[in-house]
Design a protein around this motif. Sequence first.
Motif, PDB file in Angstrom:
ATOM      1  N   PRO A  53      -6.778  10.318   2.643  1.00 27.72           N
ATOM      2  CA  PRO A  53      -6.409   8.966   2.168  1.00 27.72           C
ATOM      3  C   PRO A  53      -7.593   8.218   1.566  1.00 27.72           C
ATOM      4  O   PRO A  53      -8.737   8.390   1.993  1.00 27.72           O
ATOM      5  CB  PRO A  53      -5.907   8.277   3.433  1.00 27.72           C
ATOM      6  N   SER A  54      -7.306   7.375   0.591  1.00 25.34           N
ATOM      7  CA  SER A  54      -8.378   6.636  -0.078  1.00 25.34           C
ATOM      8  C   SER A  54      -8.893   5.473   0.749  1.00 25.34           C
ATOM      9  O   SER A  54     -10.034   5.045   0.579  1.00 25.34           O
ATOM     10  CB  SER A  54      -7.885   6.128  -1.436  1.00 25.34           C
ATOM     11  N   ARG A  55      -8.071   4.958   1.677  1.00 17.75           N
ATOM     12  CA  ARG A  55      -8.491   3.803   2.484  1.00 17.75           C
ATOM     13  C   ARG A  55      -8.792   4.184   3.931  1.00 17.75           C
ATOM     14  O   ARG A  55      -9.875   3.921   4.436  1.00 17.75           O
ATOM     15  CB  ARG A  55      -7.397   2.723   2.465  1.00 17.75           C
ATOM     16  N   ALA A  56      -7.791   4.774   4.613  1.00 17.24           N
ATOM     17  CA  ALA A  56      -7.982   5.060   6.038  1.00 17.24           C
ATOM     18  C   ALA A  56      -6.859   5.956   6.540  1.00 17.24           C
ATOM     19  O   ALA A  56      -5.778   6.026   5.955  1.00 17.24           O
ATOM     20  CB  ALA A  56      -8.011   3.770   6.848  1.00 17.24           C
ATOM     21  N   ILE A  57      -7.124   6.627   7.643  1.00 18.25           N
ATOM     22  CA  ILE A  57      -6.088   7.294   8.431  1.00 18.25           C
ATOM     23  C   ILE A  57      -6.142   6.670   9.813  1.00 18.25           C
ATOM     24  O   ILE A  57      -7.192   6.652  10.459  1.00 18.25           O
ATOM     25  CB  ILE A  57      -6.257   8.824   8.461  1.00 18.25           C
ATOM     26  N   ILE A  58      -5.015   6.110  10.246  1.00 21.75           N
ATOM     27  CA  ILE A  58      -4.990   5.344  11.492  1.00 21.75           C
ATOM     28  C   ILE A  58      -3.950   5.932  12.449  1.00 21.75           C
ATOM     29  O   ILE A  58      -2.990   6.572  12.023  1.00 21.75           O
ATOM     30  CB  ILE A  58      -4.699   3.846  11.248  1.00 21.75           C
ATOM     31  N   ASN A  59      -4.171   5.706  13.732  1.00 25.39           N
ATOM     32  CA  ASN A  59      -3.300   6.253  14.773  1.00 25.39           C
ATOM     33  C   ASN A  59      -2.810   5.133  15.680  1.00 25.39           C
ATOM     34  O   ASN A  59      -3.586   4.259  16.071  1.00 25.39           O
ATOM     35  CB  ASN A  59      -4.057   7.282  15.603  1.00 25.39           C
ATOM     36  N   LEU A  60      -1.515   5.154  16.003  1.00 25.82           N
ATOM     37  CA  LEU A  60      -0.950   4.259  17.011  1.00 25.82           C
ATOM     38  C   LEU A  60      -0.848   5.036  18.309  1.00 25.82           C
ATOM     39  O   LEU A  60      -0.117   6.035  18.393  1.00 25.82           O
ATOM     40  CB  LEU A  60       0.428   3.742  16.599  1.00 25.82           C
ATOM     41  N   ALA A  83      -0.954  11.211  -2.657  1.00 24.83           N
ATOM     42  CA  ALA A  83      -2.036  10.257  -2.929  1.00 24.83           C
ATOM     43  C   ALA A  83      -1.949   8.996  -2.066  1.00 24.83           C
ATOM     44  O   ALA A  83      -1.905   7.876  -2.580  1.00 24.83           O
ATOM     45  CB  ALA A  83      -2.029   9.869  -4.412  1.00 24.83           C
ATOM     46  N   PRO A  84      -1.967   9.148  -0.748  1.00 28.23           N
ATOM     47  CA  PRO A  84      -1.854   7.962   0.108  1.00 28.23           C
ATOM     48  C   PRO A  84      -3.127   7.127   0.122  1.00 28.23           C
ATOM     49  O   PRO A  84      -4.240   7.660   0.070  1.00 28.23           O
ATOM     50  CB  PRO A  84      -1.593   8.553   1.494  1.00 28.23           C
ATOM     51  N   GLU A  85      -2.946   5.825   0.200  1.00 30.18           N
ATOM     52  CA  GLU A  85      -4.073   4.944   0.506  1.00 30.18           C
ATOM     53  C   GLU A  85      -4.343   4.963   2.010  1.00 30.18           C
ATOM     54  O   GLU A  85      -5.488   4.951   2.449  1.00 30.18           O
ATOM     55  CB  GLU A  85      -3.771   3.521   0.041  1.00 30.18           C
ATOM     56  N   VAL A  86      -3.262   4.961   2.779  1.00 31.35           N
ATOM     57  CA  VAL A  86      -3.367   4.986   4.240  1.00 31.35           C
ATOM     58  C   VAL A  86      -2.403   6.044   4.785  1.00 31.35           C
ATOM     59  O   VAL A  86      -1.264   6.150   4.322  1.00 31.35           O
ATOM     60  CB  VAL A  86      -3.022   3.615   4.854  1.00 31.35           C
ATOM     61  N   ILE A  87      -2.869   6.836   5.744  1.00 30.63           N
ATOM     62  CA  ILE A  87      -1.998   7.714   6.516  1.00 30.63           C
ATOM     63  C   ILE A  87      -1.853   7.102   7.903  1.00 30.63           C
ATOM     64  O   ILE A  87      -2.843   6.737   8.540  1.00 30.63           O
ATOM     65  CB  ILE A  87      -2.567   9.137   6.631  1.00 30.63           C
ATOM     66  N   VAL A  88      -0.609   6.967   8.346  1.00 33.77           N
ATOM     67  CA  VAL A  88      -0.317   6.432   9.679  1.00 33.77           C
ATOM     68  C   VAL A  88       0.165   7.585  10.560  1.00 33.77           C
ATOM     69  O   VAL A  88       1.130   8.286  10.213  1.00 33.77           O
ATOM     70  CB  VAL A  88       0.764   5.344   9.626  1.00 33.77           C
ATOM     71  N   VAL A  89      -0.508   7.791  11.699  1.00 31.37           N
ATOM     72  CA  VAL A  89      -0.157   8.856  12.637  1.00 31.37           C
ATOM     73  C   VAL A  89       0.382   8.219  13.912  1.00 31.37           C
ATOM     74  O   VAL A  89      -0.208   7.271  14.437  1.00 31.37           O
ATOM     75  CB  VAL A  89      -1.382   9.732  12.968  1.00 31.37           C
ATOM     76  N   MET A  90       1.510   8.761  14.406  1.00 27.45           N
ATOM     77  CA  MET A  90       2.121   8.189  15.599  1.00 27.45           C
ATOM     78  C   MET A  90       2.925   9.272  16.319  1.00 27.45           C
ATOM     79  O   MET A  90       3.960   9.713  15.826  1.00 27.45           O
ATOM     80  CB  MET A  90       3.032   7.016  15.212  1.00 27.45           C
ATOM     81  N   LEU A 135       9.791   1.466   6.587  1.00 27.00           N
ATOM     82  CA  LEU A 135      10.661   1.722   5.443  1.00 27.00           C
ATOM     83  C   LEU A 135      11.240   0.445   4.859  1.00 27.00           C
ATOM     84  O   LEU A 135      11.588   0.390   3.675  1.00 27.00           O
ATOM     85  CB  LEU A 135      11.799   2.666   5.854  1.00 27.00           C
ATOM     86  N   ASN A 136      11.362  -0.575   5.705  1.00 30.69           N
ATOM     87  CA  ASN A 136      11.928  -1.852   5.264  1.00 30.69           C
ATOM     88  C   ASN A 136      10.866  -2.902   4.980  1.00 30.69           C
ATOM     89  O   ASN A 136      11.189  -4.074   4.791  1.00 30.69           O
ATOM     90  CB  ASN A 136      12.917  -2.370   6.323  1.00 30.69           C
ATOM     91  N   SER A 137       9.605  -2.475   4.970  1.00 30.74           N
ATOM     92  CA  SER A 137       8.511  -3.401   4.654  1.00 30.74           C
ATOM     93  C   SER A 137       8.255  -3.375   3.156  1.00 30.74           C
ATOM     94  O   SER A 137       8.927  -2.700   2.390  1.00 30.74           O
ATOM     95  CB  SER A 137       7.246  -2.980   5.415  1.00 30.74           C
ATOM     96  N   GLY A 138       7.230  -4.086   2.729  1.00 31.42           N
ATOM     97  CA  GLY A 138       6.898  -4.096   1.316  1.00 31.42           C
ATOM     98  C   GLY A 138       6.000  -2.954   0.893  1.00 31.42           C
ATOM     99  O   GLY A 138       5.619  -2.861  -0.276  1.00 31.42           O
ATOM    100  N   HIS A 139       5.670  -2.060   1.833  1.00 32.92           N
ATOM    101  CA  HIS A 139       4.784  -0.946   1.512  1.00 32.92           C
ATOM    102  C   HIS A 139       5.575   0.210   0.902  1.00 32.92           C
ATOM    103  O   HIS A 139       6.772   0.372   1.154  1.00 32.92           O
ATOM    104  CB  HIS A 139       4.053  -0.475   2.765  1.00 32.92           C
ATOM    105  N   MET A 151       0.839  -1.208   0.000  1.00 31.11           N
ATOM    106  CA  MET A 151       0.000   0.000   0.000  1.00 31.11           C
ATOM    107  C   MET A 151       0.868   1.251   0.000  1.00 31.11           C
ATOM    108  O   MET A 151       2.009   1.227   0.466  1.00 31.11           O
ATOM    109  CB  MET A 151      -0.905   0.008   1.238  1.00 31.11           C
ATOM    110  N   ARG A 152       0.288   2.320  -0.505  1.00 24.33           N
ATOM    111  CA  ARG A 152       0.976   3.608  -0.539  1.00 24.33           C
ATOM    112  C   ARG A 152       0.639   4.361   0.751  1.00 24.33           C
ATOM    113  O   ARG A 152      -0.535   4.643   1.031  1.00 24.33           O
ATOM    114  CB  ARG A 152       0.543   4.387  -1.771  1.00 24.33           C
ATOM    115  N   ILE A 153       1.678   4.719   1.510  1.00 24.03           N
ATOM    116  CA  ILE A 153       1.478   5.214   2.866  1.00 24.03           C
ATOM    117  C   ILE A 153       2.202   6.543   3.072  1.00 24.03           C
ATOM    118  O   ILE A 153       3.332   6.727   2.611  1.00 24.03           O
ATOM    119  CB  ILE A 153       1.993   4.181   3.894  1.00 24.03           C
ATOM    120  N   VAL A 154       1.547   7.453   3.789  1.00 20.57           N
ATOM    121  CA  VAL A 154       2.187   8.652   4.329  1.00 20.57           C
ATOM    122  C   VAL A 154       2.266   8.480   5.840  1.00 20.57           C
ATOM    123  O   VAL A 154       1.288   8.100   6.489  1.00 20.57           O
ATOM    124  CB  VAL A 154       1.398   9.922   3.969  1.00 20.57           C
ATOM    125  N   PHE A 155       3.445   8.728   6.381  1.00 27.84           N
ATOM    126  CA  PHE A 155       3.680   8.568   7.818  1.00 27.84           C
ATOM    127  C   PHE A 155       3.757   9.949   8.453  1.00 27.84           C
ATOM    128  O   PHE A 155       4.441  10.842   7.949  1.00 27.84           O
ATOM    129  CB  PHE A 155       4.988   7.811   8.046  1.00 27.84           C
TER     130      PHE A 155
END
Length: 308
Positions: free
Chosen positions: A99-106, A78-85, A20-24, A1-5
């Motif tokens: 984001p086209s899929r979700a914005i999620i928070n840790l 154009a993120p599919e998912v934004i990850v907030v932490m 950064l070392n994942s397949g995303h 998936m295309r991600i903005v962190f």
Amino acid sequence: MRIVFMATGEIAEATFSALLNSGHEVAGLVTQPDRPVGRKQVLTAPGVKELAQEEGIPVIQPESVREEDALKQIRDWAPEVIVVMAYGQILSQALIEIPSRAIINLHASLLPKYRGAACIQGALLNGDLETGWSVTHVVKKLDSGNIILQHPFEIAPEETGGQLHDRLALAGPAALEDALELFTEGDVPGIPQEESEVIYVPKLLREDGRIDWSKPATEIERMVRAFHPWPGTFSELGGKRLKIFPPVRISGKSGAAGEFLGLLDGGVEIACGVGSLVLSEVQPEGSRRMSSEEVARGRRDALNEGLK
């Protein structure tokens, strides 16, 4: 998936490195501006920025993520998912809708307990036996989105806020990996939080570390651990600030709150509202960190007046 962190705090570094070392595909990083740090106020970049630059990931550092230029850049990624932490700013509805899929928070607590900035200290201060990561959907109300998953683990008996922070940092990558895996399988609506169980824990200030000796020794002992290293705990000795460091040991003697009860096993014993505490290391204002016994030898007259 295309991600903005989106992250700033040190607790996010291990998770960002793993991403950064994942397949995303990491399209970009949003972090806060470089800030002066330390006594010399050296301008310092967030650690996540340095990780991004090493990998050639685009970085933006808006003073406010509500700025239109910042929102435009995130849309362009154009993120599919934004990850907030541990990002450190309130997010606008305009950002949430990008984001086209979700914005999620840790979030570093088992929500709905400990919404807010002092979530690590909150679990320790209340004597909880476990904490962990909650991955939630982001909504405008603080830390209130549906829970996607939780990764709980036990809190060690004498763990400090700093030690728990570091363990949570190491556990973050697995929580994000599992959450993103769920999204590869389809939409993840999550489970609503139980509002009746909500506890809010606002950002701590240095003055929050002032010890109230009328409280039970058990509460003060948890406070000393929870608030180390930030905001730290302190009292007053002879009209000057006395920093108090963990560990402190609970004892059973009684006396007036703040009263010096003598030395026990090489440490200064202070009466609390219920029970007493034996101090290990302290730091008088304008001096170095030292054993409490050393303070007792050099400042006995002030100590005999008690801690305020």
